[in-house]
Design an enzyme around this catalytic site. Structure first.
Site, PDB file in Angstrom:
ATOM      1  N   GLU A 389       0.873  -1.173   0.000  1.00  0.00           N
ATOM      2  CA  GLU A 389       0.000   0.000   0.000  1.00  0.00           C
ATOM      3  C   GLU A 389       0.910   1.223   0.000  1.00  0.00           C
ATOM      4  O   GLU A 389       1.772   1.350   0.871  1.00  0.00           O
ATOM      5  CB  GLU A 389      -0.882  -0.011   1.247  1.00  0.00           C
ATOM      6  CG  GLU A 389      -1.862   1.147   1.353  1.00  0.00           C
ATOM      7  CD  GLU A 389      -2.641   1.112   2.668  1.00  0.00           C
ATOM      8  OE1 GLU A 389      -3.821   1.488   2.661  1.00  0.00           O
ATOM      9  OE2 GLU A 389      -2.057   0.702   3.700  1.00  0.00           O
ATOM     10  N   GLU A 491      -7.787  10.805   3.174  1.00  0.00           N
ATOM     11  CA  GLU A 491      -7.932   9.839   4.265  1.00  0.00           C
ATOM     12  C   GLU A 491      -8.106  10.583   5.579  1.00  0.00           C
ATOM     13  O   GLU A 491      -7.397  11.561   5.855  1.00  0.00           O
ATOM     14  CB  GLU A 491      -6.719   8.914   4.350  1.00  0.00           C
ATOM     15  CG  GLU A 491      -6.844   7.875   5.454  1.00  0.00           C
ATOM     16  CD  GLU A 491      -5.860   6.727   5.331  1.00  0.00           C
ATOM     17  OE1 GLU A 491      -5.732   5.954   6.308  1.00  0.00           O
ATOM     18  OE2 GLU A 491      -5.225   6.597   4.261  1.00  0.00           O
TER      19      GLU A 491
END
Length: 510
Positions: A389, A491
């Site tokens: 990621e 995020e």
């Protein structure tokens, strides 16, 4: 505005049919600027010319000019092709055409729509650029946009002279690769309209076909104005590599195209080599493709809005993601104890991609970053590098370097970044709960709001690799929950208050 007189009534009586035709042709070939006033003047001249020629028997002479008028054109052709241009106008419903031989390049401009066919040539394919639907022009069906690489789609609700085809566009740095069944000569007709700019000099660009520049410094507004269709046609394009390549090259601002048609008697469209659209049906959260601005509120959704992929994931709380087909987006959230990540981009990572973006506001997101995944199903899951990621931070309110392993520092596009790696143990991922690595690139300072920025992804991949960090495949559908997407993500985790972040993303790959 002054115009050269066609011929006085006294001269008309004394001129022979041939000398009158020469006089008319020379007058009509006097360059005039492209403006609505001058277009009206051309129509008046053409009407007067028709009467004058008829009066002297000019209609019986087959040697007259094949085009009703000519003008200077921004288009140029390579030595192997010939070209013509035209602009559409609602003031005329007639059709005119221009022709040229392969040994020379000619251009013409007309106040009416030029013939949509390739003469005696068969249609290979016609594409409606920037649109998910077809459009018909003079009996030719232009299919929904395909065969493109790069660029962004856009549309207008304005009424554009020329019709529906000219209401959509693909713009940016991009190309089309159209597979054909045989090498040979092809005629390519390009359609343009300026649906965004409102002044001459605001946009100009080049077009290359098969590697040869056929249009230089095309300024659509200077040619025909705003919301008016314009065409450029190029004959005898030699194809010897199995595909017709059309490349739009940036000059002043982004190039744009509304559509194109290809004609030939040498080859047809090769449908056997068309790359099928990826099958996302395995992903239970995958949604349909939206064509208009869309608001996502569910816990987990992935899909497309226009050509932009989006992801929207949360494990609680209240957030929404809004995305439109131009890459404009906004994320709103309410305070609470939960995590969220989402934003628009592409359904796969591409090491060669250059990402352009602009952030208009940010009221405290934990991260705003280029965000994505890589996955290699052939590697053992015990190796955390089998799943990665990655975050290329642009703005942040939380420092991810805490507890992470530091790597090299490097500079990309004038921005200094530091790299870090951390490990996530049995956490949610695109492949269920897994143990995987996180790779980070963090700039020395958060990037400014209200400005255009670029992320050159290849620079970051190289920096991670220089650290000895494996970067697995970023373009596959092998994971269980989502594809290996790449998005400009917002995020938030455990937000203490309500907030929003908004901006736009686009493909800036040269």
């Amino acid at each position: 505005m002054s115009l050269s007189p066609l011929v006085s009534m006294r001269d008309r009586e004394s001129l022979t049919g041939e000398s009158l035709r020469v006089h008319l042709r020379e007058t009509l070939e006097t360059p005039m600027k492209n403006s609505k006033q001058n277009q009206f003047s051309r129509w008046f001249i053409l009407a007067f010319a028709s009467v004058a020629l008829a009066a002297c028997g000019g209609d019986d002479d087959a040697t007259g000019p094949s085009s009703s008028s000519s003008s200077s054109s921004s288009s140029s052709s390579s030595s192997s092709s010939s070209s013509s241009s035209s602009s559409t106008s609602s003031s005329s419903s007639s059709s005119s055409s221009s022709s040229s031989s392969s040994s020379s390049s000619t251009s013409s401009s007309s106040s009416s729509s030029s013939s949509s066919s390739g003469g005696d040539l068969a249609l290979v394919v016609a594409i409606n650029s920037g649109s998910n639907s077809s459009a018909t022009v003079d009996g030719v069906e232009y299919q929904a946009d395909k065969y493109s690489s790069g660029g962004t789609t856009n549309s207008t609700q304005d009424s554009v002279v020329g019709g529906q085809l000219y209401q959509t566009e693909r713009y940016g740095a991009f190309r089309y690769e159209i597979p054909v069944t045989a090498n040979g000569n092809y005629t390519v007709k390009l359609h343009f309209a300026e649906i965004d700019k409102n002044s001459a000099g605001s946009r100009s660009f080049d077009v290359a076909i098969e590697g040869n520049t056929v249009v230089s410094d095309l300024d659509i507004y200077a040619e025909v104005g705003h919301d008016v269709g314009h065409t450029e046609t190029f004959a005898d394009i030699a194809v010897n590599d199995g595909s017709v390549t059309i490349e739009l090259i940036k000059g002043v601002d982004n190039p744009t195209i509304a559509g194109f048609a290809i004609f030939s008697n040498d080859g047809e469209l090769d449908t056997t080599t068309v790359t099928p659209l990826p099958d996302f049906s395995k992903y239970s959260a995958y949604t349909q493709r939206y064509t208009e601005k869309t608001v996502i509120n569910s816990n987990h959704a992935t899909g497309h809005v226009g050509d932009f992929f989006f992801t929207h994931w949360k494990d609680g709380g209240s957030t929404s993601l809004t995305v439109d087909p131009n890459g404009e987006f906004s994320v709103t959230w309410q305070g609470g104890g939960y995590n969220y990540v989402g934003g628009p981009g592409w359904h796969y990572g591409d090491e060669k991609r250059v990402i352009g973006y602009r952030l208009n506001n940010d009221s405290g997101a934990s991260y705003i970053a280029l965000y994505g995944w890589g996955y290699d199903k052939t590697m053992p899951t015990s190796n955390a590098a089998h799943l990665v990621e990655y975050y290329i931070l642009q703005r942040w309110s939380y420092d991810p370097s805490q507890g992470a392993t530091a790597g090299k520092t490097f500079t990309s596009d004038g921005v200094q970044y530091s790299t870090y790696r951390s490990t996530r143990n049995q956490q949610p991922s695109i492949n269920g709960r897994s143990t995987f690595y996180q790779y980070w690139s963090k700039p020395a300072q958060p990037q400014a709001l209200g400005q255009d920025h670029k992320i050159i992804f290849a620079d970051h991949v190289k920096a991670w690799a220089d650290n000895g960090w494996i970067v697995p495949n970023m373009n596959n559908l092998d994971a269980s929950d989502d594809p290996t997407y790449q998005v400009l993500a917002v995020e938030v985790f455990n937000p203490g208050s309500n907030g929003t972040a908004a901006g736009r993303v686009w493909n800036a790959t040269p």
